[in-house]
Design a protein around this motif. Sequence first.
Motif, mmCIF file in Angstrom:
data_model
loop_
_atom_site.group_PDB
_atom_site.id
_atom_site.type_symbol
_atom_site.label_atom_id
_atom_site.label_comp_id
_atom_site.label_asym_id
_atom_site.label_seq_id
_atom_site.Cartn_x
_atom_site.Cartn_y
_atom_site.Cartn_z
ATOM 1 N N LEU A 1 0.829 -1.205 0.000
ATOM 2 C CA LEU A 1 0.000 0.000 0.000
ATOM 3 C C LEU A 1 0.860 1.249 0.000
ATOM 4 N N ARG A 2 1.940 1.234 0.792
ATOM 5 C CA ARG A 2 2.837 2.399 0.829
ATOM 6 C C ARG A 2 3.531 2.609 -0.510
ATOM 7 N N VAL A 3 3.946 1.503 -1.128
ATOM 8 C CA VAL A 3 4.610 1.617 -2.441
ATOM 9 C C VAL A 3 3.663 2.206 -3.468
ATOM 10 N N ARG A 4 2.417 1.735 -3.489
ATOM 11 C CA ARG A 4 1.428 2.276 -4.431
ATOM 12 C C ARG A 4 1.196 3.751 -4.193
ATOM 13 N N LEU A 5 1.139 4.152 -2.917
ATOM 14 C CA LEU A 5 0.911 5.564 -2.603
ATOM 15 C C LEU A 5 2.081 6.425 -3.057
ATOM 16 N N ILE A 6 3.303 5.940 -2.840
ATOM 17 C CA ILE A 6 4.487 6.706 -3.264
ATOM 18 C C ILE A 6 4.525 6.836 -4.780
ATOM 19 N N LEU A 7 4.204 5.751 -5.477
ATOM 20 C CA LEU A 7 4.206 5.793 -6.942
ATOM 21 C C LEU A 7 3.195 6.791 -7.477
ATOM 22 N N CYS A 8 2.069 6.920 -6.787
ATOM 23 C CA CYS A 8 1.012 7.810 -7.266
ATOM 24 C C CYS A 8 1.372 9.282 -7.122
ATOM 25 N N LEU A 9 2.437 9.593 -6.387
ATOM 26 C CA LEU A 9 2.819 10.992 -6.196
ATOM 27 C C LEU A 9 3.441 11.616 -7.439
ATOM 28 N N TRP A 10 3.818 10.779 -8.411
ATOM 29 C CA TRP A 10 4.376 11.321 -9.661
ATOM 30 C C TRP A 10 3.506 10.855 -10.827
ATOM 31 N N PRO A 11 3.008 11.767 -11.646
ATOM 32 C CA PRO A 11 2.109 11.390 -12.751
ATOM 33 C C PRO A 11 2.747 10.370 -13.690
#
Length: 210
Positions: free
Chosen positions: A7-17
């Motif tokens: 979940l944390r990895v997905r959230l971090i990835l979503c921070l950059w378009p």
Amino acid sequence: MPAERALRVRLILCLWPGLPQLWLAGAWSGLAMAVGFASLLDLLLLTTLLWTEWVEPAFSFMGWAAVTVLWSVSVITGWRWSRERSTHRRPAREQDLFPRALGEYLKGNWYEAEAACKNMLRRVPGDVQARLLLATLLRRTRRWPEAHEQIAALRRLEAAAAWEFEIADEEQRLSDAQGEAAVDVGETSEEGQVSEGETTRQPPAMLPAA
């Protein structure tokens, strides 16, 4: 916790378009979006901090507002996309259902194969293999309207693009099966009419001589 880490990895990835699509699926569209956003951000930073005489403050403000909106939208859409992708990924224990359904189909156990396919589709509606197998099963059992419904549902799935050849082949087999059935019905009807006509034309039986 593996789930919390994912979940944390997905959230971090979503921070950059574009990064979720690039990292999780290797999509070229994600790469183009990520590079385009980086270029736009670099240009705005240069015109705001170094080359201030190039752009008027009003245009600079509009540029930053556009970047903020684009970033916000990409974070939301990237999060939704990654969540749907993780939902549609079949767990390991569910992967055993497809070989089971295929095995029952090959044995001619239509009821068991159909139940296994529908079980998979209840869990993962976007399971292309299960829906394609179900369409094939419905064709084999001459339930053609239901088979057409499954093919139409396949056409609406984005993941079905990689199965275009198989879907088109199954659609053609379904049309051929319906055409052959219609020809058989027509021939049977004609034979019935001929037999009835021959019966009516038969001469009356001769009575035995007294």
